[in-house]
Design an enzyme around this catalytic site. Structure first.
Site, PDB file in Angstrom:
ATOM      1  N   ASP A   1       0.829  -1.211   0.000  1.00  0.00           N
ATOM      2  CA  ASP A   1       0.000   0.000   0.000  1.00  0.00           C
ATOM      3  C   ASP A   1       0.866   1.265   0.000  1.00  0.00           C
ATOM      4  O   ASP A   1       1.981   1.251   0.512  1.00  0.00           O
ATOM      5  CB  ASP A   1      -0.923  -0.029   1.223  1.00  0.00           C
ATOM      6  CG  ASP A   1      -2.098   0.917   1.079  1.00  0.00           C
ATOM      7  OD1 ASP A   1      -2.358   1.403  -0.046  1.00  0.00           O
ATOM      8  OD2 ASP A   1      -2.771   1.184   2.099  1.00  0.00           O
TER       9      ASP A   1
ATOM     10  N   GLY B   1      -0.033   5.526  -4.376  1.00  0.00           N
ATOM     11  CA  GLY B   1      -0.629   6.817  -4.736  1.00  0.00           C
ATOM     12  C   GLY B   1      -0.009   7.955  -3.938  1.00  0.00           C
ATOM     13  O   GLY B   1       0.345   8.999  -4.494  1.00  0.00           O
ATOM     14  N   ARG B   2       0.127   7.733  -2.639  1.00  0.00           N
ATOM     15  CA  ARG B   2       0.719   8.778  -1.787  1.00  0.00           C
ATOM     16  C   ARG B   2       2.176   9.023  -2.133  1.00  0.00           C
ATOM     17  O   ARG B   2       2.657  10.147  -2.095  1.00  0.00           O
ATOM     18  CB  ARG B   2       0.578   8.383  -0.298  1.00  0.00           C
ATOM     19  CG  ARG B   2      -0.768   8.737   0.286  1.00  0.00           C
ATOM     20  CD  ARG B   2      -1.031   7.999   1.566  1.00  0.00           C
ATOM     21  NE  ARG B   2      -1.383   6.608   1.306  1.00  0.00           N
ATOM     22  CZ  ARG B   2      -1.430   5.668   2.241  1.00  0.00           C
ATOM     23  NH1 ARG B   2      -1.106   5.952   3.488  1.00  0.00           N
ATOM     24  NH2 ARG B   2      -1.793   4.439   1.921  1.00  0.00           N
TER      25      ARG B   2
ATOM     26  N   ARG C   1      -0.852   9.464  -9.742  1.00  0.00           N
ATOM     27  CA  ARG C   1      -0.897   8.238  -8.931  1.00  0.00           C
ATOM     28  C   ARG C   1      -0.286   7.018  -9.612  1.00  0.00           C
ATOM     29  O   ARG C   1       0.413   6.213  -8.991  1.00  0.00           O
ATOM     30  CB  ARG C   1      -2.352   7.894  -8.574  1.00  0.00           C
ATOM     31  CG  ARG C   1      -3.035   8.847  -7.617  1.00  0.00           C
ATOM     32  CD  ARG C   1      -4.475   8.404  -7.361  1.00  0.00           C
ATOM     33  NE  ARG C   1      -4.535   6.997  -6.965  1.00  0.00           N
ATOM     34  CZ  ARG C   1      -4.331   6.567  -5.722  1.00  0.00           C
ATOM     35  NH1 ARG C   1      -4.090   7.413  -4.757  1.00  0.00           N
ATOM     36  NH2 ARG C   1      -4.391   5.275  -5.456  1.00  0.00           N
TER      37      ARG C   1
ATOM     38  N   HIS D   1       2.398   3.328  -8.996  1.00  0.00           N
ATOM     39  CA  HIS D   1       2.246   1.892  -9.303  1.00  0.00           C
ATOM     40  C   HIS D   1       3.446   1.413 -10.128  1.00  0.00           C
ATOM     41  O   HIS D   1       3.954   0.323  -9.915  1.00  0.00           O
ATOM     42  CB  HIS D   1       0.947   1.631 -10.067  1.00  0.00           C
ATOM     43  CG  HIS D   1      -0.281   2.053  -9.319  1.00  0.00           C
ATOM     44  ND1 HIS D   1      -0.466   1.772  -7.987  1.00  0.00           N
ATOM     45  CD2 HIS D   1      -1.389   2.758  -9.707  1.00  0.00           C
ATOM     46  CE1 HIS D   1      -1.638   2.272  -7.592  1.00  0.00           C
ATOM     47  NE2 HIS D   1      -2.209   2.880  -8.613  1.00  0.00           N
TER      48      HIS D   1
ATOM     49  N   THR E   1     -10.960  -6.632  -4.896  1.00  0.00           N
ATOM     50  CA  THR E   1     -12.277  -6.545  -5.553  1.00  0.00           C
ATOM     51  C   THR E   1     -12.786  -5.099  -5.463  1.00  0.00           C
ATOM     52  O   THR E   1     -13.404  -4.590  -6.395  1.00  0.00           O
ATOM     53  CB  THR E   1     -13.309  -7.498  -4.885  1.00  0.00           C
ATOM     54  OG1 THR E   1     -13.194  -7.375  -3.469  1.00  0.00           O
ATOM     55  CG2 THR E   1     -13.092  -8.933  -5.262  1.00  0.00           C
TER      56      THR E   1
ATOM     57  N   ASN F   1     -10.959  -2.449  -5.470  1.00  0.00           N
ATOM     58  CA  ASN F   1     -10.168  -1.548  -6.342  1.00  0.00           C
ATOM     59  C   ASN F   1     -10.788  -1.380  -7.733  1.00  0.00           C
ATOM     60  O   ASN F   1     -10.457  -0.435  -8.450  1.00  0.00           O
ATOM     61  CB  ASN F   1      -8.715  -2.039  -6.491  1.00  0.00           C
ATOM     62  CG  ASN F   1      -7.889  -1.880  -5.240  1.00  0.00           C
ATOM     63  OD1 ASN F   1      -6.961  -2.650  -4.992  1.00  0.00           O
ATOM     64  ND2 ASN F   1      -8.190  -0.874  -4.417  1.00  0.00           N
TER      65      ASN F   1
ATOM     66  N   ARG G   1     -12.101   2.107  -8.537  1.00  0.00           N
ATOM     67  CA  ARG G   1     -11.225   3.273  -8.752  1.00  0.00           C
ATOM     68  C   ARG G   1     -11.485   3.873 -10.141  1.00  0.00           C
ATOM     69  O   ARG G   1     -12.095   3.214 -11.000  1.00  0.00           O
ATOM     70  CB  ARG G   1      -9.759   2.837  -8.625  1.00  0.00           C
ATOM     71  CG  ARG G   1      -9.415   2.517  -7.192  1.00  0.00           C
ATOM     72  CD  ARG G   1      -7.930   2.420  -6.989  1.00  0.00           C
ATOM     73  NE  ARG G   1      -7.649   2.172  -5.572  1.00  0.00           N
ATOM     74  CZ  ARG G   1      -6.452   2.219  -5.021  1.00  0.00           C
ATOM     75  NH1 ARG G   1      -5.396   2.504  -5.772  1.00  0.00           N
ATOM     76  NH2 ARG G   1      -6.285   1.990  -3.740  1.00  0.00           N
TER      77      ARG G   1
ATOM     78  N   ARG H   1       1.961  -4.890   6.177  1.00  0.00           N
ATOM     79  CA  ARG H   1       1.277  -3.844   5.407  1.00  0.00           C
ATOM     80  C   ARG H   1       2.124  -2.587   5.447  1.00  0.00           C
ATOM     81  O   ARG H   1       2.546  -2.139   6.508  1.00  0.00           O
ATOM     82  CB  ARG H   1      -0.118  -3.534   5.949  1.00  0.00           C
ATOM     83  CG  ARG H   1      -0.814  -2.471   5.081  1.00  0.00           C
ATOM     84  CD  ARG H   1      -2.290  -2.289   5.373  1.00  0.00           C
ATOM     85  NE  ARG H   1      -2.910  -1.415   4.369  1.00  0.00           N
ATOM     86  CZ  ARG H   1      -4.168  -1.487   3.973  1.00  0.00           C
ATOM     87  NH1 ARG H   1      -4.960  -2.392   4.494  1.00  0.00           N
ATOM     88  NH2 ARG H   1      -4.649  -0.658   3.081  1.00  0.00           N
TER      89      ARG H   1
HETATM   90  C1  IPE Z   1      -5.543  -2.725  -0.312  1.00  0.00           C
HETATM   91  O1  IPE Z   1      -5.162  -1.389  -0.449  1.00  0.00           O
HETATM   92  C2  IPE Z   1      -5.465  -3.420  -1.629  1.00  0.00           C
HETATM   93  C3  IPE Z   1      -4.122  -3.566  -2.191  1.00  0.00           C
HETATM   94  C4  IPE Z   1      -2.999  -3.243  -1.622  1.00  0.00           C
HETATM   95  C5  IPE Z   1      -4.073  -4.153  -3.492  1.00  0.00           C
HETATM   96  P1  IPE Z   1      -6.238  -0.229  -0.597  1.00  0.00           P
HETATM   97  O2  IPE Z   1      -5.480   1.041  -0.688  1.00  0.00           O
HETATM   98  O3  IPE Z   1      -7.182  -0.530  -1.691  1.00  0.00           O
HETATM   99  O4  IPE Z   1      -7.025  -0.347   0.795  1.00  0.00           O
HETATM  100  P2  IPE Z   1      -7.910   0.721   1.573  1.00  0.00           P
HETATM  101  O5  IPE Z   1      -8.988   1.167   0.645  1.00  0.00           O
HETATM  102  O6  IPE Z   1      -7.021   1.854   1.955  1.00  0.00           O
HETATM  103  O7  IPE Z   1      -8.396  -0.012   2.771  1.00  0.00           O
HETATM  104  C1  IPE Z   2      -1.574   0.254  -3.373  1.00  0.00           C
HETATM  105  O1  IPE Z   2      -1.348   1.610  -3.394  1.00  0.00           O
HETATM  106  C2  IPE Z   2      -1.806  -0.314  -4.749  1.00  0.00           C
HETATM  107  C3  IPE Z   2      -3.210  -0.696  -5.030  1.00  0.00           C
HETATM  108  C4  IPE Z   2      -4.177  -0.669  -4.144  1.00  0.00           C
HETATM  109  C5  IPE Z   2      -3.508  -1.158  -6.361  1.00  0.00           C
HETATM  110  P1  IPE Z   2      -2.536   2.640  -3.429  1.00  0.00           P
HETATM  111  O2  IPE Z   2      -2.873   2.927  -4.842  1.00  0.00           O
HETATM  112  O3  IPE Z   2      -3.659   2.202  -2.568  1.00  0.00           O
HETATM  113  O4  IPE Z   2      -1.841   3.938  -2.780  1.00  0.00           O
HETATM  114  P2  IPE Z   2      -2.470   4.935  -1.738  1.00  0.00           P
HETATM  115  O5  IPE Z   2      -2.989   4.124  -0.589  1.00  0.00           O
HETATM  116  O6  IPE Z   2      -3.559   5.670  -2.438  1.00  0.00           O
HETATM  117  O7  IPE Z   2      -1.329   5.814  -1.332  1.00  0.00           O
HETATM  118 MG    MG Z   3      -4.060   2.411  -0.605  1.00  0.00          MG
END
Ligand code: IPE
Ligand code: IPE
Ligand code: MG
Length: 246
Positions: free
Chosen positions: A21, A24-25, A34, A38, A67, A69, A72, A189
């Site tokens: 996780d 994006g940040r 974002r 990735h 699921t 995601n 998005r 995590r």
């Molecule tokens: C969990 O991360 C899913 C993956 C890392 C693929 P998310 O970023 O989707 O989870 P939430 O929404 O913050 O709980």
């Molecule tokens: C995890 O990073 C990757 C996926 C969930 C696909 P995020 O995309 O959730 O990144 P943040 O949480 O928005 O920073």
């Molecule tokens: Mg995330």
């Protein structure tokens, strides 16, 4: 690499699962879109797979797409699918060289045609590799997985193949997507979030949880080693007393 010497080979987790996780940040912090996060996260995947294999981890499961995601923005979902195809193509050679079996869990039928095909091919090509099983959780949700297991079990009881009163924990295990891999010992995590987000709910019943502030694209081999060392210094009691364990 000094941390590697601190690993106790006799106390390795059999199965490490990671909620990757913070992509994006990470991108936002650099002033990027974002999806650049990735892209960058792929390096962390490669490093993590390498170090796990190197220290002898038998099972590594990476949460790549949930699921939830699917909800998005379309651009982000499409980019993630495109990155998946690209990285599979790039990594297949190293999976073969390093004797890594690729496996996937999740509702793969929801994947677009091309990523699904590439994925199934890579799984087929690496099916006899023995050193480590790398499972990607894609279009994965633990509740969905449990529902699908319940459906399969009900079908078998209806047809008479299975006696309802004989259903045990093992029956449930055997009908989950993870039927051929052991329970999770260590769940990591990244990004500072301390939640499970619908990942492997059944399989983490007795896992050790490890949360780190490090954003996934910044996650290095050292970070993985730190998590394993931390795990090895914990006492896993499984309901017993400390005296019983020692
Ligand atoms: C969990 O991360 C899913 C993956 C890392 C693929 P998310 O970023 O989707 O989870 P939430 O929404 O913050 O709980
Ligand atoms: C995890 O990073 C990757 C996926 C969930 C696909 P995020 O995309 O959730 O990144 P943040 O949480 O928005 O920073
Ligand atoms: Mg995330």
């Amino acid at each position: 690499m000094d941390l590697k010497n601190q690993i106790n080979k006799d106390k390795l987790p059999q199965h490490i699962a990671i909620i990757m996780d913070g992509n994006g940040r990470w991108a936002k912090k650099q002033g990027l879109i974002r999806t650049k996060g990735h892209e960058q996260g792929e390096n962390s995947v490669r490093e993590t797979v390498e170090i796990c294999r190197e220290i002898g981890i038998k099972n590594l499961t990476l949460f790549a797409f949930s699921t939830e995601n699917w909800n998005r923005p379309k651009y982000e979902v499409n980019t993630l699918m495109r990155l998946l195809v690209k990285s599979l193509k790039k990594e297949i050679e190293s999976f073969q060289k390093n004797d890594i079996r690729l496996n996937a869990i999740g509702n793969l039928d929801l994947l677009p045609e091309k990523p699904k095909k590439e994925l199934l091919e890579a799984i087929k090509d690496t099916k006899d590799n023995k050193h480590m099983t790398l499972t990607v959780a894609l279009s994965y949700g633990s509740r969905e997985e449990i529902v699908s297991a319940v459906r399969k079990i009900v079908e078998k009881t209806t047809s008479g193949e299975l006696n309802g009163s004989k259903i045990t924990e093992q029956t449930i295990d055997e009908h989950l997507y993870t039927s051929d891999i052991p329970d999770v010992d260590l769940l990591i995590r990244t990004s500072g979030e301390e939640r499970i987000s619908n990942f492997l709910l059944w399989q983490i019943a007795y896992a050790e949880l490890y949360f780190t502030e490090v954003l996934w694209p910044d996650f290095t081999k050292e970070d993985l080693l730190k998590a394993v060392i931390n795990y090895q210094n914990r006492e896993r009691r499984f309901g017993k007393t400390s005296e019983q364990i020692n």
